[in-house]
Design a protein around this motif. Structure first.
Motif, PDB file in Angstrom:
ATOM      1  N   ALA A  76       0.815  -1.214   0.000  1.00 38.15           N
ATOM      2  CA  ALA A  76       0.000   0.000   0.000  1.00 38.15           C
ATOM      3  C   ALA A  76       0.845   1.259   0.000  1.00 38.15           C
ATOM      4  O   ALA A  76       0.392   2.312  -0.458  1.00 38.15           O
ATOM      5  CB  ALA A  76      -0.938   0.007   1.208  1.00 38.15           C
ATOM      6  N   THR A  77       2.072   1.171   0.517  1.00 41.06           N
ATOM      7  CA  THR A  77       2.879   2.378   0.660  1.00 41.06           C
ATOM      8  C   THR A  77       4.042   2.475  -0.325  1.00 41.06           C
ATOM      9  O   THR A  77       4.483   3.573  -0.648  1.00 41.06           O
ATOM     10  CB  THR A  77       3.446   2.475   2.096  1.00 41.06           C
ATOM     11  N   LYS A  95     -10.143  -1.427  -4.816  1.00 35.35           N
ATOM     12  CA  LYS A  95      -9.331  -1.556  -3.602  1.00 35.35           C
ATOM     13  C   LYS A  95      -9.263  -2.991  -3.130  1.00 35.35           C
ATOM     14  O   LYS A  95      -8.261  -3.448  -2.587  1.00 35.35           O
ATOM     15  CB  LYS A  95      -9.914  -0.665  -2.507  1.00 35.35           C
ATOM     16  N   THR A 143       0.802  12.265  -0.278  1.00 35.95           N
ATOM     17  CA  THR A 143       0.910  10.823  -0.075  1.00 35.95           C
ATOM     18  C   THR A 143      -0.042  10.075  -1.007  1.00 35.95           C
ATOM     19  O   THR A 143      -1.025  10.629  -1.495  1.00 35.95           O
ATOM     20  CB  THR A 143       0.582  10.439   1.378  1.00 35.95           C
ATOM     21  N   SER A 144       0.267   8.806  -1.210  1.00 40.46           N
ATOM     22  CA  SER A 144      -0.565   7.938  -2.035  1.00 40.46           C
ATOM     23  C   SER A 144      -0.828   6.642  -1.291  1.00 40.46           C
ATOM     24  O   SER A 144      -0.054   6.240  -0.421  1.00 40.46           O
ATOM     25  CB  SER A 144       0.136   7.615  -3.364  1.00 40.46           C
ATOM     26  N   THR A 145      -1.932   5.989  -1.651  1.00 40.49           N
ATOM     27  CA  THR A 145      -2.247   4.671  -1.109  1.00 40.49           C
ATOM     28  C   THR A 145      -2.489   3.728  -2.277  1.00 40.49           C
ATOM     29  O   THR A 145      -3.245   4.040  -3.190  1.00 40.49           O
ATOM     30  CB  THR A 145      -3.488   4.714  -0.205  1.00 40.49           C
ATOM     31  N   SER A 199      -3.375  -0.168  -3.959  1.00 35.74           N
ATOM     32  CA  SER A 199      -3.946  -1.508  -3.857  1.00 35.74           C
ATOM     33  C   SER A 199      -3.160  -2.373  -4.849  1.00 35.74           C
ATOM     34  O   SER A 199      -2.178  -1.921  -5.432  1.00 35.74           O
ATOM     35  CB  SER A 199      -5.429  -1.496  -4.219  1.00 35.74           C
ATOM     36  N   SER A 244      -2.355   2.906  -7.694  1.00 35.60           N
ATOM     37  CA  SER A 244      -1.869   3.764  -6.625  1.00 35.60           C
ATOM     38  C   SER A 244      -2.561   5.106  -6.769  1.00 35.60           C
ATOM     39  O   SER A 244      -2.429   5.777  -7.802  1.00 35.60           O
ATOM     40  CB  SER A 244      -0.345   3.942  -6.723  1.00 35.60           C
ATOM     41  N   ASP A 272      -3.769  10.552  -2.283  1.00 35.27           N
ATOM     42  CA  ASP A 272      -4.713  10.685  -1.164  1.00 35.27           C
ATOM     43  C   ASP A 272      -5.415  12.040  -1.164  1.00 35.27           C
ATOM     44  O   ASP A 272      -6.621  12.119  -0.906  1.00 35.27           O
ATOM     45  CB  ASP A 272      -3.984  10.475   0.174  1.00 35.27           C
TER      46      ASP A 272
END
Length: 419
Positions: free
Chosen positions: A36-37, A200, A400-402, A404, A408, A411
């Motif tokens: 996720a990161t 997701k 930031t990004s999240t 799956s 990506s 946020d």
């Protein structure tokens, strides 16, 4: 991690021939906190350890091969006889190892749509989709996008600040799609949430997928009784003679694919413009076009990082690995675009080069890419004209990004502007 076949290290009960059996139990997961990161870090580590194709695990520890190399991605995408899109030949599915409640089902399972078919069935169904989308484009995508872009901006223009993800990019494509499909505008927000949850994954993916299918099934019923100038009616009346299930499946396909990719791409384009002063000044001066910025993002941050999926139609070799009939392959569009074999210097300009993988390739190449491009070009143009002094409200490194398995997403994108 052992890069050589070693069935002795396979997890108990693991079938011979799947990636776990070939590479041991310590196979990289494409889900969870690390994925996720730092998905790009995972792609690069896999490339160093395995080359252009790597074994991975999906949710539920379902085995797959992730194609990392640009040329290997092209080979898979361009050869449907070797790499089928028909999930009914997926060995783990056929042998009952995928639960009906798995969050992978909405993304990978077979459906009566053109994405799940090859050959003549694919041509028949894709023809109906392409004709319907062309008709929708002719009815004014840019006009709809301009209307809804201004409407979204009206909601925050007086505040002097906004989040261009939550307040703009997340909903604008869906509002345009409601008009294209013939849906009530009020259902847009519900569908945005459900599309996001399907992509997701996780425990809610199935429920949200069912909600989408229900809404679109009701839409098809209404349009059968009351036809209109929309994509739904075009599918219902097409000479290919789609049945009810095929119509709803294609409405779902277009809705999820078009919304999630366009909203994600729009957010990334706005991020690049706001974090790179040369892009903003180039657009304002007319020396740079929005389409050129979109092209750059397509290479460096494609809206779908990983494309599901293809299934090996026979035993074969790919990227130095033995792929067995029925194996699942995932197309790494993001790592493929950054493959050092074709881009030894990722900082070199890609302007004018449209050979990226972002729209896929081969017979299943995205048929609606012009619609997404039009929405983004209008969205950026209207935004820059409406909001003088538009600037990022936080340092670029705070964005930031999240991620799956499949994408990506940025946020948030907080901005300020002159009122």
């Amino acid at each position: 991690m052992n890069d050589q076949p070693d069935t002795d290290m396979a997890a108990p009960g693991t079938p011979r021939g799947c990636p776990v059996a070939h590479h041991g139990a310590d196979v990289t997961r494409l889900y969870g906190p690390d994925a996720a990161t730092d998905p790009v870090g995972i792609y690069e580590r896999l490339r160093k350890e395995h080359g252009s194709v790597a074994p991975v695990l999906l949710e539920g520890d379902v085995p797959a091969w992730l194609v990392l190399g640009y040329r290997d991605n092209r080979r898979v995408l361009d050869n449907p006889r070797q790499f089928s899109r028909d999930a009914r030949i997926w060995r783990d599915w056929a042998q009952g190892r995928i639960e009906e409640t798995s969050p992978l089902v909405p993304m990978l399972a077979w459906r009566p749509d053109c994405v799940s078919q090859d050959g003549e069935p694919h041509r028949r169904l894709r023809g109906a989709v392409t004709d319907g989308l062309q008709a929708a484009t002719a009815r004014g995508i840019r006009r709809h996008a301009t209307h809804f872009a201004n409407k979204q901006i009206d909601a925050f223009a007086g505040a002097g600040r906004a989040d261009l993800v939550a307040d703009y990019a997340e909903y604008l494509p869906m509002l345009v799609l409601t008009r294209v499909l013939g849906l009530p505008q009020a259902e847009g927000r519900t569908l945005v949430e459900s599309c996001a949850q399907v992509i997701k994954g996780g425990e809610d993916a199935i429920a949200h997928n069912e909600r989408i299918v229900q809404i679109l099934g009701e839409l098809a019923e209404r349009k059968r009784a009351e036809p209109g100038p929309d994509f739904t009616t075009a599918l219902l009346e097409h000479a290919a003679g789609l049945d009810e299930e095929e119509v709803v499946s294609h409405l779902r396909l277009v809705l999820i694919a078009a919304h999630t990719t366009t909203s994600n791409l729009l957010a990334r384009v706005l991020q690049l413009i706001l974090t790179e002063p040369s892009r903003m000044s180039g657009l304002i001066s007319g020396q740079l076009t929005i389409s050129a910025v979109v092209e750059e993002v397509m290479w460096n941050s494609p809206p779908l990082a990983v494309l599901p999926g293809r299934f090996a139609a026979s035993d074969l070799e790919l990227g130095g690995h033995q792929i067995q009939e029925g194996d699942l392959l995932l197309l790494g569009l993001a790592p493929g675009n950054l493959d050092p074999e074709i881009r030894p210097d990722s900082g070199v300009s890609v302007q004018g080069n449209q050979s990226h993988l972002a729209f896929s390739s081969g017979p299943h190449e995205c048929p609606g890419q012009n619609i997404g491009q039009a929405i983004i070009e209008v969205a950026v143009d209207v935004l820059l004209h409406r909001l003088p002094g538009l600037r990022l409200a936080v340092p670029p490194e705070e964005l930031t990004s999240t991620a799956s398995t499949w994408e990506s997403r940025l946020d948030s994108l907080p901005v300020e502007f002159t009122v």
